[in-house]
Design a protein around this motif. Sequence first.
Motif, PDB file in Angstrom:
ATOM      1  N   TYR A  33       0.840  -1.178   0.000  1.00  0.00           N
ATOM      2  CA  TYR A  33       0.000   0.000   0.000  1.00  0.00           C
ATOM      3  C   TYR A  33       0.889   1.246   0.000  1.00  0.00           C
ATOM      4  N   MET A  34       0.296   2.358  -0.395  1.00  0.00           N
ATOM      5  CA  MET A  34       0.987   3.638  -0.397  1.00  0.00           C
ATOM      6  C   MET A  34       0.100   4.671   0.249  1.00  0.00           C
ATOM      7  N   ALA A  35       0.744   5.646   0.854  1.00  0.00           N
ATOM      8  CA  ALA A  35      -0.017   6.609   1.640  1.00  0.00           C
ATOM      9  C   ALA A  35       0.521   8.019   1.464  1.00  0.00           C
ATOM     10  N   TRP A  36      -0.326   8.951   1.854  1.00  0.00           N
ATOM     11  CA  TRP A  36       0.052  10.353   1.991  1.00  0.00           C
ATOM     12  C   TRP A  36       0.045  10.695   3.479  1.00  0.00           C
ATOM     13  N   PHE A  37       1.116  11.340   3.872  1.00  0.00           N
ATOM     14  CA  PHE A  37       1.214  11.924   5.212  1.00  0.00           C
ATOM     15  C   PHE A  37       1.505  13.406   5.036  1.00  0.00           C
ATOM     16  N   ARG A  38       1.321  14.164   6.088  1.00  0.00           N
ATOM     17  CA  ARG A  38       1.705  15.569   6.053  1.00  0.00           C
ATOM     18  C   ARG A  38       2.351  15.942   7.379  1.00  0.00           C
ATOM     19  N   ASP A  44       4.717  15.753  14.497  1.00  0.00           N
ATOM     20  CA  ASP A  44       4.969  14.459  13.883  1.00  0.00           C
ATOM     21  C   ASP A  44       4.220  14.337  12.563  1.00  0.00           C
ATOM     22  N   TYR A  45       4.547  13.273  11.841  1.00  0.00           N
ATOM     23  CA  TYR A  45       3.812  12.970  10.609  1.00  0.00           C
ATOM     24  C   TYR A  45       2.342  12.712  10.953  1.00  0.00           C
ATOM     25  N   GLU A  46       1.472  13.315  10.152  1.00  0.00           N
ATOM     26  CA  GLU A  46       0.033  13.112  10.310  1.00  0.00           C
ATOM     27  C   GLU A  46      -0.474  12.307   9.126  1.00  0.00           C
ATOM     28  N   PHE A  47      -1.149  11.211   9.417  1.00  0.00           N
ATOM     29  CA  PHE A  47      -1.733  10.389   8.366  1.00  0.00           C
ATOM     30  C   PHE A  47      -2.813  11.168   7.632  1.00  0.00           C
ATOM     31  N   VAL A  48      -2.812  11.054   6.292  1.00  0.00           N
ATOM     32  CA  VAL A  48      -3.828  11.718   5.472  1.00  0.00           C
ATOM     33  C   VAL A  48      -4.715  10.690   4.780  1.00  0.00           C
ATOM     34  N   ALA A  49      -4.097   9.808   3.987  1.00  0.00           N
ATOM     35  CA  ALA A  49      -4.864   8.822   3.220  1.00  0.00           C
ATOM     36  C   ALA A  49      -3.938   7.686   2.803  1.00  0.00           C
ATOM     37  N   VAL A  50      -4.524   6.526   2.576  1.00  0.00           N
ATOM     38  CA  VAL A  50      -3.765   5.349   2.142  1.00  0.00           C
ATOM     39  C   VAL A  50      -4.593   4.568   1.137  1.00  0.00           C
ATOM     40  N   ILE A  51      -3.891   3.924   0.205  1.00  0.00           N
ATOM     41  CA  ILE A  51      -4.560   3.099  -0.795  1.00  0.00           C
ATOM     42  C   ILE A  51      -3.848   1.760  -0.912  1.00  0.00           C
ATOM     43  N   ASN A  52      -4.642   0.703  -0.892  1.00  0.00           N
ATOM     44  CA  ASN A  52      -4.100  -0.635  -1.075  1.00  0.00           C
ATOM     45  C   ASN A  52      -3.703  -0.797  -2.535  1.00  0.00           C
ATOM     46  N   TRP A  53      -2.473  -1.229  -2.745  1.00  0.00           N
ATOM     47  CA  TRP A  53      -1.949  -1.237  -4.110  1.00  0.00           C
ATOM     48  C   TRP A  53      -2.612  -2.286  -4.999  1.00  0.00           C
ATOM     49  N   ARG A  78       2.178   5.087  -9.884  1.00  0.00           N
ATOM     50  CA  ARG A  78       1.860   6.454  -9.502  1.00  0.00           C
ATOM     51  C   ARG A  78       0.654   6.491  -8.575  1.00  0.00           C
ATOM     52  N   MET A  79       0.694   7.447  -7.673  1.00  0.00           N
ATOM     53  CA  MET A  79      -0.417   7.668  -6.762  1.00  0.00           C
ATOM     54  C   MET A  79      -0.758   9.146  -6.790  1.00  0.00           C
ATOM     55  N   TYR A  80      -2.037   9.453  -6.539  1.00  0.00           N
ATOM     56  CA  TYR A  80      -2.489  10.836  -6.616  1.00  0.00           C
ATOM     57  C   TYR A  80      -3.304  11.178  -5.366  1.00  0.00           C
ATOM     58  N   LEU A  81      -3.329  12.459  -5.065  1.00  0.00           N
ATOM     59  CA  LEU A  81      -4.186  12.959  -3.996  1.00  0.00           C
ATOM     60  C   LEU A  81      -4.908  14.190  -4.511  1.00  0.00           C
ATOM     61  N   GLN A  82      -6.191  14.032  -4.789  1.00  0.00           N
ATOM     62  CA  GLN A  82      -7.026  15.149  -5.203  1.00  0.00           C
ATOM     63  C   GLN A  82      -7.528  15.833  -3.938  1.00  0.00           C
ATOM     64  N   MET A  83      -7.192  17.097  -3.773  1.00  0.00           N
ATOM     65  CA  MET A  83      -7.561  17.842  -2.569  1.00  0.00           C
ATOM     66  C   MET A  83      -8.511  18.973  -2.954  1.00  0.00           C
ATOM     67  N   SER A  99       4.705   1.008   1.512  1.00  0.00           N
ATOM     68  CA  SER A  99       4.866   0.010   2.563  1.00  0.00           C
ATOM     69  C   SER A  99       4.756  -1.406   2.019  1.00  0.00           C
ATOM     70  N   LEU A 100       5.569  -2.296   2.592  1.00  0.00           N
ATOM     71  CA  LEU A 100       5.468  -3.720   2.317  1.00  0.00           C
ATOM     72  C   LEU A 100       4.861  -4.463   3.506  1.00  0.00           C
ATOM     73  N   SER A 101       4.440  -3.717   4.521  1.00  0.00           N
ATOM     74  CA  SER A 101       3.873  -4.354   5.715  1.00  0.00           C
ATOM     75  C   SER A 101       2.466  -4.861   5.441  1.00  0.00           C
ATOM     76  N   LEU A 102       1.985  -5.729   6.305  1.00  0.00           N
ATOM     77  CA  LEU A 102       0.613  -6.202   6.187  1.00  0.00           C
ATOM     78  C   LEU A 102      -0.343  -5.046   6.463  1.00  0.00           C
ATOM     79  N   TRP A 103      -1.531  -5.149   5.917  1.00  0.00           N
ATOM     80  CA  TRP A 103      -2.551  -4.094   6.052  1.00  0.00           C
ATOM     81  C   TRP A 103      -3.165  -4.190   7.454  1.00  0.00           C
ATOM     82  N   ALA A 104      -2.348  -3.858   8.456  1.00  0.00           N
ATOM     83  CA  ALA A 104      -2.839  -3.920   9.832  1.00  0.00           C
ATOM     84  C   ALA A 104      -2.897  -2.524  10.445  1.00  0.00           C
ATOM     85  N   TYR A 105      -1.834  -1.782  10.264  1.00  0.00           N
ATOM     86  CA  TYR A 105      -1.763  -0.433  10.823  1.00  0.00           C
ATOM     87  C   TYR A 105      -1.296   0.552   9.756  1.00  0.00           C
TER      88      TYR A 105
END
Length: 125
Positions: A33-38, A44-53, A78-83, A99-105
């Motif tokens: 999965y890939m994500a946007w943080f800000r 600290d990093y704030e989670f914004v959005a994530v998408i399962n690849w 490629r990943m996009y964030l429409q704001m 991320s290569l981690s499991l979709w847990a956190y």
Amino acid sequence: HVQIVESGGGSVQAGDSLTLSCAASGHSFRARYMAWFRRTPGKDYEFVAVINWSNSSTLYADSVKARFTVSRDHTQNRMYLQMNSLQPDDTAVYYCASSLSLWAYPRQPNNYNYWGQGTQVTVSS
């Protein structure tokens, strides 16, 4: 070697829209999965959005739900964030991460293997 590059940031007025792009490259690039943080200075990093690849499932932070949309083109890595309806509180440096981690956190930044350098988004009132 994996490289992640964000683009599309800028300075806008409250209520405007922006689309951020994230390009991942490298022979060994893989992601679950890939994500946007800000991040703003001193915080600290704030989670914004994530998408399962693989299946495009998404999660959003409550603060951006219904305003932001994350999407991906896995054929182009490629990943996009429409704001939309941007507000001054959205001002931050926006980072793309994979991320290569499991979709847990998926909201936890320490689950991400590769990060871009960030792109600045500034929203004026």
